[in-house]
Design a protein around this motif. Structure first.
Motif, PDB file in Angstrom:
ATOM      1  N   LEU A 104      28.571  75.621   0.150  1.00 34.17           N
ATOM      2  CA  LEU A 104      28.621  74.411   0.966  1.00 34.17           C
ATOM      3  C   LEU A 104      28.268  74.716   2.415  1.00 34.17           C
ATOM      4  CD1 LEU A 104      31.885  72.772  -0.436  1.00 34.17           C
ATOM      5  CD2 LEU A 104      29.517  72.242  -1.054  1.00 34.17           C
ATOM      6  N   ARG A 105      28.625  75.912   2.868  1.00 24.83           N
ATOM      7  CA  ARG A 105      28.282  76.315   4.236  1.00 24.83           C
ATOM      8  C   ARG A 105      26.758  76.431   4.389  1.00 24.83           C
ATOM      9  NH1 ARG A 105      30.646  81.355   7.829  1.00 24.83           N
ATOM     10  NH2 ARG A 105      29.045  81.283   9.448  1.00 24.83           N
ATOM     11  N   LYS A 106      26.118  76.995   3.383  1.00 23.13           N
ATOM     12  CA  LYS A 106      24.662  77.151   3.432  1.00 23.13           C
ATOM     13  C   LYS A 106      23.986  75.783   3.501  1.00 23.13           C
ATOM     14  CE  LYS A 106      22.963  80.427   0.962  1.00 23.13           C
ATOM     15  NZ  LYS A 106      22.419  81.270  -0.156  1.00 23.13           N
ATOM     16  N   GLY A 107      24.507  74.839   2.750  1.00 23.52           N
ATOM     17  CA  GLY A 107      23.948  73.495   2.814  1.00 23.52           C
ATOM     18  C   GLY A 107      24.136  72.864   4.181  1.00 23.52           C
ATOM     19  N   LEU A 108      25.314  73.043   4.756  1.00 20.11           N
ATOM     20  CA  LEU A 108      25.608  72.496   6.081  1.00 20.11           C
ATOM     21  C   LEU A 108      24.638  73.050   7.119  1.00 20.11           C
ATOM     22  CD1 LEU A 108      27.681  70.759   7.737  1.00 20.11           C
ATOM     23  CD2 LEU A 108      28.895  72.902   8.178  1.00 20.11           C
ATOM     24  N   GLU A 109      24.373  74.362   7.034  1.00 21.83           N
ATOM     25  CA  GLU A 109      23.472  75.001   7.989  1.00 21.83           C
ATOM     26  C   GLU A 109      22.060  74.445   7.904  1.00 21.83           C
ATOM     27  OE1 GLU A 109      23.985  79.058   6.871  1.00 21.83           O
ATOM     28  OE2 GLU A 109      25.726  79.377   8.184  1.00 21.83           O
ATOM     29  N   GLN A 110      21.681  73.919   6.746  1.00 22.28           N
ATOM     30  CA  GLN A 110      20.344  73.357   6.581  1.00 22.28           C
ATOM     31  C   GLN A 110      20.321  71.838   6.703  1.00 22.28           C
ATOM     32  OE1 GLN A 110      17.630  74.946   3.752  1.00 22.28           O
ATOM     33  NE2 GLN A 110      18.680  76.915   3.598  1.00 22.28           N
ATOM     34  N   GLY A 111      21.447  71.276   7.118  1.00 20.65           N
ATOM     35  CA  GLY A 111      21.490  69.845   7.376  1.00 20.65           C
ATOM     36  C   GLY A 111      21.510  68.972   6.143  1.00 20.65           C
ATOM     37  N   VAL A 112      21.936  69.536   4.997  1.00 21.58           N
ATOM     38  CA  VAL A 112      22.009  68.777   3.757  1.00 21.58           C
ATOM     39  C   VAL A 112      23.475  68.473   3.454  1.00 21.58           C
ATOM     40  CG1 VAL A 112      21.493  68.753   1.294  1.00 21.58           C
ATOM     41  CG2 VAL A 112      19.932  69.907   2.881  1.00 21.58           C
ATOM     42  N   THR A 113      23.796  67.236   3.186  1.00 24.12           N
ATOM     43  CA  THR A 113      25.161  66.845   2.845  1.00 24.12           C
ATOM     44  C   THR A 113      25.478  67.341   1.434  1.00 24.12           C
ATOM     45  OG1 THR A 113      25.015  64.877   4.238  1.00 24.12           O
ATOM     46  CG2 THR A 113      26.721  64.897   2.535  1.00 24.12           C
ATOM     47  N   CYS A 114      26.516  68.183   1.325  1.00 23.26           N
ATOM     48  CA  CYS A 114      26.842  68.809   0.037  1.00 23.26           C
ATOM     49  C   CYS A 114      28.317  68.617  -0.284  1.00 23.26           C
ATOM     50  CB  CYS A 114      26.538  70.312   0.063  1.00 23.26           C
ATOM     51  SG  CYS A 114      24.821  70.715   0.418  1.00 23.26           S
ATOM     52  N   LYS A 115      28.617  68.546  -1.561  1.00 24.96           N
ATOM     53  CA  LYS A 115      30.016  68.491  -1.981  1.00 24.96           C
ATOM     54  C   LYS A 115      30.154  69.056  -3.380  1.00 24.96           C
ATOM     55  CE  LYS A 115      29.873  63.679  -3.667  1.00 24.96           C
ATOM     56  NZ  LYS A 115      30.505  62.333  -3.531  1.00 24.96           N
ATOM     57  N   ILE A 116      31.367  69.544  -3.667  1.00 27.44           N
ATOM     58  CA  ILE A 116      31.760  69.978  -5.002  1.00 27.44           C
ATOM     59  C   ILE A 116      32.748  68.948  -5.534  1.00 27.44           C
ATOM     60  CG2 ILE A 116      33.104  71.696  -6.289  1.00 27.44           C
ATOM     61  CD1 ILE A 116      31.960  73.824  -4.420  1.00 27.44           C
ATOM     62  N   VAL A 117      32.545  68.514  -6.769  1.00 32.15           N
ATOM     63  CA  VAL A 117      33.433  67.521  -7.370  1.00 32.15           C
ATOM     64  C   VAL A 117      33.843  67.997  -8.756  1.00 32.15           C
ATOM     65  CG1 VAL A 117      33.709  65.106  -8.068  1.00 32.15           C
ATOM     66  CG2 VAL A 117      32.217  65.678  -6.137  1.00 32.15           C
ATOM     67  N   ASP A 118      35.130  67.852  -9.084  1.00 31.99           N
ATOM     68  CA  ASP A 118      35.575  68.009 -10.464  1.00 31.99           C
ATOM     69  C   ASP A 118      36.531  66.867 -10.795  1.00 31.99           C
ATOM     70  OD1 ASP A 118      38.082  68.721  -9.455  1.00 31.99           O
ATOM     71  OD2 ASP A 118      38.088  70.736 -10.311  1.00 31.99           O
ATOM     72  N   ALA A 119      37.280  66.986 -11.868  1.00 31.66           N
ATOM     73  CA  ALA A 119      38.134  65.882 -12.308  1.00 31.66           C
ATOM     74  C   ALA A 119      39.222  65.537 -11.294  1.00 31.66           C
ATOM     75  CB  ALA A 119      38.768  66.226 -13.657  1.00 31.66           C
ATOM     76  N   SER A 120      39.610  66.504 -10.460  1.00 32.00           N
ATOM     77  CA  SER A 120      40.760  66.294  -9.583  1.00 32.00           C
ATOM     78  C   SER A 120      40.478  66.553  -8.106  1.00 32.00           C
ATOM     79  CB  SER A 120      41.918  67.211 -10.005  1.00 32.00           C
ATOM     80  OG  SER A 120      42.301  66.965 -11.339  1.00 32.00           O
ATOM     81  N   ASN A 121      39.288  67.032  -7.765  1.00 32.87           N
ATOM     82  CA  ASN A 121      39.030  67.457  -6.395  1.00 32.87           C
ATOM     83  C   ASN A 121      37.636  67.055  -5.920  1.00 32.87           C
ATOM     84  OD1 ASN A 121      41.420  69.538  -6.024  1.00 32.87           O
ATOM     85  ND2 ASN A 121      40.471  69.993  -8.004  1.00 32.87           N
ATOM     86  N   GLU A 122      37.541  66.874  -4.612  1.00 35.28           N
ATOM     87  CA  GLU A 122      36.244  66.744  -3.941  1.00 35.28           C
ATOM     88  C   GLU A 122      36.301  67.613  -2.695  1.00 35.28           C
ATOM     89  OE1 GLU A 122      33.786  63.270  -1.659  1.00 35.28           O
ATOM     90  OE2 GLU A 122      34.411  62.866  -3.725  1.00 35.28           O
ATOM     91  N   ILE A 123      35.326  68.510  -2.526  1.00 40.04           N
ATOM     92  CA  ILE A 123      35.361  69.516  -1.466  1.00 40.04           C
ATOM     93  C   ILE A 123      34.098  69.420  -0.627  1.00 40.04           C
ATOM     94  CG2 ILE A 123      35.600  71.972  -0.943  1.00 40.04           C
ATOM     95  CD1 ILE A 123      36.713  72.320  -3.802  1.00 40.04           C
TER      96      ILE A 123
END
Length: 213
Positions: A118-137
């Motif tokens: 997610l840090r790598k995506g942030l550095e390139q200006g792309v909105t990124c997230k991880i999602v599973d059944a119980s979490n969003e990061i």
């Protein structure tokens, strides 16, 4: 692919919940066993890639046949995890958003490595997230408004050695110009009082984990 979302489905914990995370027009990328998961659930990946050491040869053939594009590599000599390979491919397409599904699971080392993506995506200006059944990061480095949605808790954890100037608006437990350092649990299990809340910070990288039990 500007203004396009790329959804990467990889080989961690997956379930029927994944369907609600897909939007019409998403570009679907299957990483290793995640590609098989997509195919088994009736989807045709735009790209399937990885070393495919988690699937049988006949399953690999099935993935190849069902995918618009297919890329495999030697499992011994590759330097990247399958998920990072998929993430690098996604970044090269210059999308507006990347969503990672199946990025968390029983292998904590892989889960943590995927959070670091997610840090790598942030550095390139792309909105990124991880999602599973119980979490969003997500990872943030500037003022960000978050929505409560289906989540009951919000936890803040530094991804850099420290994060300074943290001020929270609309949270049950307020912070004002606070500093969080790695190893502190002060930011765990906060609660939004309204449908949204605002997080401000001055320096550093902050993990924002929305979760529900």
């Amino acid at each position: 692919m500007k203004d396009k979302r790329i959804v990467i489905v990889t080989g961690g914990t997956l379930g029927e919940w994944f369907r609600q995370e897909l939007h019409e027009g998403d570009i679907l990328v299957g990483s290793d066993r995640g590609a098989l998961f997509l195919v088994e659930h009736g989807y045709k990946p735009h790209m399937a890639l990885g070393d495919f050491d988690s699937v049988k040869e006949e399953e690999k053939d099935r993935i190849r046949a069902a995918s618009q594009a297919f890329m495999d590599c030697d499992p011994i000599y590759k330097d990247l995890t399958d998920t990072e390979m998929a993430f690098e491919w996604a970044l090269a397409q210059q999308p507006s958003h990347i969503v990672l599904l199946g990025a968390l699971g029983t292998r904590f080392d892989h889960s943590l490595a995927n959070v670091h993506l997610l840090r790598k995506g942030l550095e390139q200006g792309v909105t990124c997230k991880i999602v599973d059944a119980s979490n969003e990061i997500i990872v943030i480095h500037q003022k960000t408004r978050i929505l409560r949605g289906r989540y009951t808790h919000v936890s803040l954890l530094p991804l850099s050695l420290e994060v300074t100037g943290i001020t929270l608006h609309g949270f049950q437990y307020p912070l004002h110009q606070a500093t969080l350092q790695i190893g502190q649990s002060l930011g765990i299990s906060n609660v939004l009082l309204e449908e949204s809340g605002l997080i401000e910070l001055a320096t550093g990288l902050l993990l924002v984990v929305q979760s529900r039990d």
